[in-house]
Design a protein around this motif. Structure first.
Motif, PDB file in Angstrom:
ATOM      1  N   PRO A 149     -10.431   1.769   6.632  1.00  0.00           N
ATOM      2  CA  PRO A 149     -10.348   0.328   6.404  1.00  0.00           C
ATOM      3  C   PRO A 149      -9.655  -0.050   5.100  1.00  0.00           C
ATOM      4  O   PRO A 149      -9.200  -1.184   4.946  1.00  0.00           O
ATOM      5  CB  PRO A 149     -11.820  -0.111   6.368  1.00  0.00           C
ATOM      6  CG  PRO A 149     -12.590   1.113   6.025  1.00  0.00           C
ATOM      7  CD  PRO A 149     -11.774   2.305   6.393  1.00  0.00           C
ATOM      8  N   SER A 150      -9.545   0.906   4.167  1.00  0.00           N
ATOM      9  CA  SER A 150      -9.108   0.525   2.818  1.00  0.00           C
ATOM     10  C   SER A 150      -7.705  -0.075   2.779  1.00  0.00           C
ATOM     11  O   SER A 150      -7.423  -0.943   1.950  1.00  0.00           O
ATOM     12  CB  SER A 150      -9.198   1.727   1.878  1.00  0.00           C
ATOM     13  OG  SER A 150      -8.494   2.803   2.440  1.00  0.00           O
ATOM     14  N   ASP A 151      -6.818   0.349   3.711  1.00  0.00           N
ATOM     15  CA  ASP A 151      -5.461  -0.218   3.703  1.00  0.00           C
ATOM     16  C   ASP A 151      -5.494  -1.723   3.936  1.00  0.00           C
ATOM     17  O   ASP A 151      -4.596  -2.445   3.517  1.00  0.00           O
ATOM     18  CB  ASP A 151      -4.593   0.425   4.802  1.00  0.00           C
ATOM     19  CG  ASP A 151      -4.267   1.872   4.489  1.00  0.00           C
ATOM     20  OD1 ASP A 151      -4.141   2.213   3.301  1.00  0.00           O
ATOM     21  OD2 ASP A 151      -4.155   2.662   5.441  1.00  0.00           O
ATOM     22  N   LEU A 152      -6.526  -2.190   4.653  1.00  0.00           N
ATOM     23  CA  LEU A 152      -6.584  -3.623   4.992  1.00  0.00           C
ATOM     24  C   LEU A 152      -7.299  -4.441   3.920  1.00  0.00           C
ATOM     25  O   LEU A 152      -7.422  -5.657   4.047  1.00  0.00           O
ATOM     26  CB  LEU A 152      -7.288  -3.812   6.344  1.00  0.00           C
ATOM     27  CG  LEU A 152      -6.500  -3.295   7.543  1.00  0.00           C
ATOM     28  CD1 LEU A 152      -7.342  -3.345   8.800  1.00  0.00           C
ATOM     29  CD2 LEU A 152      -5.225  -4.088   7.745  1.00  0.00           C
ATOM     30  N   GLN A 153      -7.760  -3.759   2.892  1.00  0.00           N
ATOM     31  CA  GLN A 153      -8.424  -4.493   1.808  1.00  0.00           C
ATOM     32  C   GLN A 153      -7.427  -4.788   0.696  1.00  0.00           C
ATOM     33  O   GLN A 153      -6.529  -3.986   0.432  1.00  0.00           O
ATOM     34  CB  GLN A 153      -9.613  -3.675   1.271  1.00  0.00           C
ATOM     35  CG  GLN A 153     -10.778  -3.655   2.260  1.00  0.00           C
ATOM     36  CD  GLN A 153     -11.643  -2.424   2.164  1.00  0.00           C
ATOM     37  OE1 GLN A 153     -11.510  -1.623   1.234  1.00  0.00           O
ATOM     38  NE2 GLN A 153     -12.508  -2.230   3.141  1.00  0.00           N
ATOM     39  N   GLY A 154      -7.585  -5.962   0.079  1.00  0.00           N
ATOM     40  CA  GLY A 154      -6.708  -6.329  -1.034  1.00  0.00           C
ATOM     41  C   GLY A 154      -5.265  -6.524  -0.625  1.00  0.00           C
ATOM     42  O   GLY A 154      -4.341  -6.122  -1.337  1.00  0.00           O
ATOM     43  N   SER A 187      -4.004   1.431  12.782  1.00  0.00           N
ATOM     44  CA  SER A 187      -4.320   1.589  11.358  1.00  0.00           C
ATOM     45  C   SER A 187      -4.251   3.074  11.066  1.00  0.00           C
ATOM     46  O   SER A 187      -4.065   3.880  11.973  1.00  0.00           O
ATOM     47  CB  SER A 187      -5.734   1.092  11.062  1.00  0.00           C
ATOM     48  OG  SER A 187      -6.685   1.967  11.645  1.00  0.00           O
ATOM     49  N   THR A 233     -10.592  -5.247  12.932  1.00  0.00           N
ATOM     50  CA  THR A 233     -10.335  -6.686  13.052  1.00  0.00           C
ATOM     51  C   THR A 233     -11.103  -7.139  14.294  1.00  0.00           C
ATOM     52  O   THR A 233     -11.788  -6.345  14.930  1.00  0.00           O
ATOM     53  CB  THR A 233      -8.840  -7.000  13.255  1.00  0.00           C
ATOM     54  OG1 THR A 233      -8.450  -6.567  14.565  1.00  0.00           O
ATOM     55  CG2 THR A 233      -7.959  -6.328  12.212  1.00  0.00           C
ATOM     56  N   LYS A 238       0.823  -1.217   0.000  1.00  0.00           N
ATOM     57  CA  LYS A 238       0.000   0.000   0.000  1.00  0.00           C
ATOM     58  C   LYS A 238       0.853   1.261   0.000  1.00  0.00           C
ATOM     59  O   LYS A 238       0.350   2.368   0.265  1.00  0.00           O
ATOM     60  CB  LYS A 238      -0.919   0.019   1.225  1.00  0.00           C
ATOM     61  CG  LYS A 238      -1.764  -1.215   1.385  1.00  0.00           C
ATOM     62  CD  LYS A 238      -2.894  -1.246   0.386  1.00  0.00           C
ATOM     63  CE  LYS A 238      -3.650  -2.554   0.474  1.00  0.00           C
ATOM     64  NZ  LYS A 238      -4.842  -2.584  -0.351  1.00  0.00           N
TER      65      LYS A 238
END
Ligand code: NAD
Ligand code: LMR
Length: 320
Positions: A284-289, A270, A263, A191
């Protein structure tokens, strides 16, 4: 610190204006344990007061002056406690630092319950849950205003990635999630902004270096303590971001270890959006994909982080 905030803004496409932070209002910041690794409190205050910033520096020493040091304070920074020596983990500091943080946060609850609280004292993974429990018992817990300071992990990640890929440091931003000890420190290299291409070997080496960077300093200092100067830089960045947010800047993002529902763990570092009332949103987007490597590392850190959180909560409740 200013340069760092500019870098964050640049990524989101906002106009980058290189002016120093000029607040609309005035704010009070208290640092509890300010003399660490440098001098006595009076010496630190005299030294700092010569900086040509529009601020006044006051010094307070000892338990009898603690309440006064906190009156009307907007941001409390807590680095009080003992640092590591070679061979120690951050958790080895728990026995001494847990009680120190508990006592200081009780005073914060009594004297400036509305303040942003920045916890630096290790083990951060446990001292933040301790602080939360203390504030709950005092009836003043606001999860949006309690922060574990993990900025140094981001500072390190940015530095090491920029060095490795020969990038202009000011442009680099790596989110670091999880906690602040060993494998709980999880840099999300996939990221990184601007996006960088890294081999599996580079990812492994960079991740391990970021996770062990505190130990790198502890070993280089050979018994004389842990990171102080880079920590001061990181703390200055996080305090400035908090002051910008308090002052109404609507574009302030930092990574921090906070109460979280991203989580199943109750506390998790985060990226967060900061506003006048503290954490305005978890990002939350950093933890997606995530990559397979990151997903595995995320699962691997959870048991240790969970145990550290539970240890902190148990300590705070045992002492009730
Ligand atoms: P240090 O020993 O140099 O300084 C600690 C200071 O805390 C001393 O001045 C001491 O007098 C003071 N202190 C102790 N008990 C106190 C109390 N009850 N009230 C007020 N002050 C008190 O240590 P340091 O290098 O400044 O490190 C301090 C803490 O910060 C350590 O726990 C260290 O592990 C942690 N740390 C965290 C990070 C991070 O990234 N979160 C980075 C660096 C250091
Ligand atoms: C750091 O990351 O430098 C601090 O947490 C201090 C330490 O003990 O490593």
């Amino acid at each position: 610190a200013l340069r760092a905030s500019f870098a964050l803004k640049a990524h989101k496409g906002a106009t980058v204006v290189q002016t120093p932070f000029q607040p609309q209002a005035s704010y009070k910041v208290a640092v509890l344990g300010a003399a660490g690794g440098i001098a006595n409190v009076k010496g630190v205050a005299a030294d700092l007061s010569h900086c040509n910033t529009p601020s006044q520096v006051l010094d307070f020493t000892g338990a009898s002056e603690l309440a006064n040091s906190l009156k009307g304070v907007d941001v409390v920074v807590i680095p009080a406690g003992v640092p590591r020596k070679p061979g120690m983990t951050r958790d080895d500091l728990f026995n001494i630092n847990a009680g120190i943080v508990k006592n200081l946060v009780e005073a914060v609850a009594d004297n400036c319950p509305e303040a942003f609280i920045h916890i630096i004292s290790n083990p951060v993974n446990s001292t933040v849950p301790i602080a939360a429990e203390v504030l709950k018992k005092k009836g003043v817990y606001n999860p949006k205003k309690l922060f574990g300071v993990t900025t140094l992990d981001v500072v390190r990640a940015n530095t090491f990635v920029a060095q490795k890929k020969n990038l202009k440091l000011i442009d680099v931003d790596v989110p670091v999630v999880g906690g602040h000890a060993g494998i709980t420190i999880l840099p999300l290299l996939s990221k990184t902004k601007p996006s960088v291409s890294l081999t599996d070997e580079e990812i492994e080496k960079l991740t391990v270096r970021i996770q062990n960077a505190g130990t790198e300093v502890v070993e280089a200092k050979a018994g004389a303590g842990s990171a102080t100067l880079s920590m001061a830089y990181a703390a200055a960045r996080f305090v400035e971001s908090s002051l910008r947010a308090l002052d109404g800047d609507g574009d302030v993002y930092e990574c921090s270890y906070v109460e979280s529902d991203l989580t199943e763990l109750p506390f998790f570092a985060s990226r967060v959006k900061l506003g006048r009332k503290g954490v305005e949103a978890l990002i939350p987007s950093d933890l997606q994909g995530l990559t397979e490597y990151e997903l595995k590392a995320l699962e691997a850190l959870k048991p240790e982080l969970k145990a550290s959180i539970e240890k902190g909560i148990a300590f705070a409740n045992k002492q009730a």
